[in-house]
Design a protein around this motif. Structure first.
Motif: not given
Length: 497
Positions: A372-382
């Motif tokens: 979940k945290r990695a997905e949030d990291g990806f969304q923030a980077s987008r």
């Protein structure tokens, strides 16, 4: 003689059997002569040998003393004590990690002379840049031993006649390892893994037994061993190599090619019960890391039970200490005719996989939070990426997100952001979320990502090219885009979105 350091930094030297004794009683904390890429192969070698020796002898506890370990290891090679010696003049007999020849004429095939241990080792340094070639002139016996262990247990395919090991997914793959490690140096890690493997072997009456040490079997390079005829913990070899001493007593290696791999296991694709090797969740292949190493996204994938099945030694055990454990992932990533980097990631695990009340936590819970945290990291980077593209394009009403030139310009700031996320990903707030406290960790994590993205954007806005007249409007429009997207995204976390 092999050297090791104790807890206080004192250096000791002894035989291979003395090393096993020092590891077993926790006296060996490190090995000064080990090169960084040799650490995991050496650990795996010693653990596999010790576990098989204990299982063969019917012992559950690790003995103490050099003599006891000499007897224990000789029990794996009855009537062949020379199998533990580094140099054996009679090539019809095995030497340590060196198979015997079948006929006297086989010796003529060993035409490739390797004068130094680093020429024998598995590092691909064709351009002679970062790591110089054949620089270990006047090397000691232990340098040769560590190079031999690394070559024979981790090398892949390197041209005709040079086949790789069976414990990885294909000749251009890598033998990676992931495991749970205690504090206390090499000895503590050795003891933990050996005890787990022995306990596991005792608990499974269906455990497969067979040939344990592949260098004890004669090999002329024309025949492979059947995987089903090998012990589950077999220590393999992949190359025909023999060491000899010259007139001055210095060691050199002679190598010969082979017409086939030593173990016929191509169809297994790395599914060889390696106790450190992560497998794809469907069991189809072992996991092969990339040159990207073990950043937070890669680690989240490794801990995701829907994607990866962790090996035996990467799973918590009731006998593990409550504190001081770490998850360690390591690999020397190989490519076609090149090395793509030595990667290692250590993640400290406060509370030894237990919640605030001391109850055991399933490893799946750690993987769930990491995912979940990695997905949030990806969304923030987008979101940051869209704002930065708008910035370098001059703040248009609608940014062109497929602009490759703009993507290249923002690369350094995106890397800075991702490195910042990686540096804090497994900090205490992560473990608080794993322990499932009542706080809204998802919102707190998104707020942290928002702040990191805002900082990265501010640095980019100061450094982005352009006149002041153009920079100010671009910064305002792109900054507004970032603020708007981040604000809504963070607020969504309050409602579990």
């Amino acid at each position: 003689m092999i050297g090791w350091r104790d807890e206080n930094g004192g250096v000791h030297r002894g035989s291979l059997f003395a090393v096993f004794a020092a590891l077993a009683d926790g006296a060996a904390w490190s090995f000064p002569a080990l090169r960084p890429h040799q650490r995991e192969p050496w650990h795996a070698f010693t653990v596999q040998v010790a576990a098989m020796a204990l299982l063969r002898a019917g012992l559950d506890t690790l003995p103490g003393g050099e003599a006891a370990w000499r007897d224990l290891l000789h029990g794996l090679t009855p009537d062949r004590p020379e199998a533990w010696e580094l140099v054996v003049d009679d090539w019809s007999k095995p030497a340590l990690l060196q198979p015997p020849t079948i006929a006297a004429t086989d010796r003529a095939a060993y035409k490739n002379r390797l004068p130094t241990p680093d020429a024998l080792d598995m590092l691909v340094t064709a351009k002679n840049h970062d790591v110089k070639q054949e620089r270990m002139v006047g090397a000691s016996d232990e340098d040769w031993l560590f190079a031999l262990v690394t070559l024979q247990t981790t090398e892949g395919f390197l041209g005709a006649g040079n086949y790789g090991i069976s414990r990885m997914n294909g000749g251009f793959a890598s033998r990676m390892s992931i495991g749970i490690r205690p504090t206390g140096g090499a000895g503590a890690m050795f003891r933990r893994d050996v005890e787990r493997l022995v306990a596991d072997g005792r608990a499974r009456p269906d455990r497969r037994t067979g040939t344990e040490l592949l260098w004890t079997v004669p090999w002329d390079g024309t025949a492979s061993l059947r995987y089903d005829d090998l012990d589950e913990l077999y220590v393999e070899i992949c190359r025909r190599v023999r060491l000899r001493r010259d007139a001055t007593g210095a060691i050199e290696a002679l190598a010969a090619g082979s017409k086939c791999a030593r173990v016929a296991a191509t169809e297994l694709k790395g599914n060889t019960l390696d106790p450190w090797a992560p497998m794809k969740a469907d069991g189809s292949t072992s996991h092969t890391p990339t040159g990207a190493g073990f950043g937070y996204r890669q680690m989240a994938t490794l801990l995701d039970s829907k994607k990866i099945a962790l090996p035996r030694l990467a799973k918590p055990d009731p006998a593990d200490d409550r504190d001081g454990l770490a998850i360690v992932a390591a690999a020397l990533v190989r490519g076609q005719g090149k090395t793509e980097g030595l990667h290692r990631r250590t993640i400290r695990t406060p509370g030894a996989f237990r919640d605030a009340e001391g109850r055991p936590l399933p490893l799946d819970r750690i993987g769930e939070v990491a995912g979940k945290r990695a997905e949030d990291g990806f969304q923030a980077s987008r979101r940051l990426s869209r704002a930065l593209i708008s910035l370098v394009q001059g703040g248009p009403d609608k940014a062109r997100l497929d602009d490759d030139s703009a993507k290249k310009k923002i690369e350094r700031w995106m890397n800075r952001f991702n490195e910042a996320v990686d540096g804090i990903f497994f900090d205490p707030p992560f473990w608080a979320e794993v322990a499932a406290t009542d706080d809204n960790h998802r919102m707190a994590w998104r707020e942290t990502l928002r702040d990191l993205a805002t900082d990265s954007f501010a640095i980019a806005a100061e450094a982005a090219p352009g006149t002041e007249v153009r920079r100010l409007p671009a910064r305002a429009r792109a900054g507004s885009l970032l603020h708007h997207e981040m604000k809504k995204w963070v607020e969504d976390a309050e409602y579990g979105e």
